[in-house]
Design an enzyme around this catalytic site. Sequence first.
Site, PDB file in Angstrom:
ATOM      1  N   LYS A  40       0.655  -1.232   0.091  1.00  0.00           N
ATOM      2  CA  LYS A  40      -0.037  -0.072   0.015  1.00  0.00           C
ATOM      3  C   LYS A  40       0.744   1.416   0.077  1.00  0.00           C
ATOM      4  CE  LYS A  40      -3.681  -2.542   2.362  1.00  0.00           C
ATOM      5  NZ  LYS A  40      -4.395  -2.753   3.372  1.00  0.00           N
ATOM      6  N   GLN A  89      -4.469  -1.738   9.749  1.00  0.00           N
ATOM      7  CA  GLN A  89      -4.560  -3.096   9.022  1.00  0.00           C
ATOM      8  C   GLN A  89      -4.914  -4.188   9.794  1.00  0.00           C
ATOM      9  OE1 GLN A  89      -3.316  -3.695   5.657  1.00  0.00           O
ATOM     10  NE2 GLN A  89      -3.857  -5.626   6.178  1.00  0.00           N
ATOM     11  N   ASP A  97     -10.710   2.753   4.332  1.00  0.00           N
ATOM     12  CA  ASP A  97     -11.187   1.253   4.329  1.00  0.00           C
ATOM     13  C   ASP A  97     -12.600   1.206   4.264  1.00  0.00           C
ATOM     14  OD1 ASP A  97      -8.786  -0.327   3.931  1.00  0.00           O
ATOM     15  OD2 ASP A  97      -8.550  -0.771   5.897  1.00  0.00           O
TER      16      ASP A  97
END
Lengths: 308, 308
Positions: free
Chosen positions: B59, B103, B126
């Site tokens: 990412k 994460q 997200d």
Amino acid sequence: MRYITSMAQIIDGKAIAAEIRAELRKDVEAFKATGHREPHLTAILVGNDQASETYVRMKMNAAQDVGISSETRRLPATTSEHELLDIIDTLNKDESVDGILVQLPVPDHMNERKVCNAIVCEKDVDGFNVFNVGRMCLDMKSMIPATPLGVIELLKRAGIDTFGKNAVVVGRSKNVSMPIAMLMHADGRNETGAMDATVTICHRFTPPKELAKYCSMADIIITATGVPGLITKEMVKPGACVIDVGITRITDPNTGKTKLVGDVDFEEVRQVAGYITPVPGGVGPMTVAMLMHNTFTAAKNLAKINKS
Amino acid sequence: MRYITSMAQIIDGKAIAAEIRAELRKDVEAFKATGHREPHLTAILVGNDQASETYVRMKMNAAQDVGISSETRRLPATTSEHELLDIIDTLNKDESVDGILVQLPVPDHMNERKVCNAIVCEKDVDGFNVFNVGRMCLDMKSMIPATPLGVIELLKRAGIDTFGKNAVVVGRSKNVSMPIAMLMHADGRNETGAMDATVTICHRFTPPKELAKYCSMADIIITATGVPGLITKEMVKPGACVIDVGITRITDPNTGKTKLVGDVDFEEVRQVAGYITPVPGGVGPMTVAMLMHNTFTAAKNLAKINKS
């Protein structure tokens, strides 16, 4: 009378709703016996829509029936969105109010979404607040809209097996069909206690032939479109369970009288289905009963919050 | 080499993701040229999970590639939930940060849901905040999780027709399958620009025979289960589009080496499908590209908010 080899069992929503209301009446009584005040529901009705008047009256009668006190706030159709939001805000803060609902539709000059989101989650007995929707879609405890909750409760109390079964939901409305599809397919081990069925979502852009194909594979058909006669005998697997959420008022061309009908061709489909809900007297009464269930849940939750 | 009458077109996710990244690079450049600072993404990595390390590194590399500045906050596995929430809170208020992601998975002593909800919606790249989930499920503009968004973008850019088509989503996870099912069936006229397909949601409790039946009726199969070899040739309608979201690391019994595989028996299925995504190189690169898309969207939105 013709000899009929098999006829669907009619799922009597009125009787199941009466059973739920009787249970609620007892539970509310017990709640008050431990020193709590009566649960209270406030409905807001903006404008003079006849159907809305009827719905709200039915809800208020049901509240009285189970021992929930209630009030209807009638506002003129000219009420501004700002005024309505102010009233909701006052009710949000009012400790004597457990449940708040705004009867939809609101007048065109109001943003329905904004109105639904204005009700605090704890008092949102219709479950339309975006936060409650998010929680439900994540299989978390939340206020679930009364009609979807009524459908699920109907299936449970009628003893319809859903685990690993094929279900079709016809329609994709956000207040009815979407929550039903969510509760039908999701994981029964999570907080919503969902139904673990394989679910197909059909809608206005599903070609009629494909709709028929999916329905004919289904152990359970749940239809919520408002299209009378959409579900016919040929589409239903023998023995399947057919839940009709549609309610449309039509005029009988012969008598000139109006009557309520569902999405299902009831007289035909009952000849092949194993279980079927009538309209009226199927899902309709369940909606009202589950709204009372939600109001009592709100009252219990708020009593805990206020105590702690 | 055998004579092969037809072979699926491979949808090259890597190439499509590269195209999206090239577009983003240009757009970010233009954004900066009008006086805005670089968009900024902060990733939080708790503990030392190897797979998580790899994902975050990918990412961060993608961010650099498109002109988004980024930072990885590494926290020890012993970090308390409270400490993590404090850090998120600081980042929420930090005007130099546009996107925040934690994460997953977080260590067991943390409540993942609480962590996801702690990120303010505007920076929730997200799309896991319950409020963003609720908005997405109501067809409203929101941050859509990167993998589902990547699947939709893949279908759009590959020119796969979905309107009124039959789709199957295999899996019912809340971060991947559920949003895919939502975006696949919902109304294209609403803010999410959804795909108007008829959608069947299959999952672990769908009997194998029924899964095969639904898949064989599908114009589009999207599978996200992590079960290698689940989707076989016999289950796929000739010409169908097969999107493989599964990624599982397996050990080759002959060589002893590990490799990544999807849910689809690629070599077999490509002989009947019309379109197919490979693993790796299909949906994977799209996830990273769409995360960058979300970060840039967040930066643009925040720039507007801060200006007004």
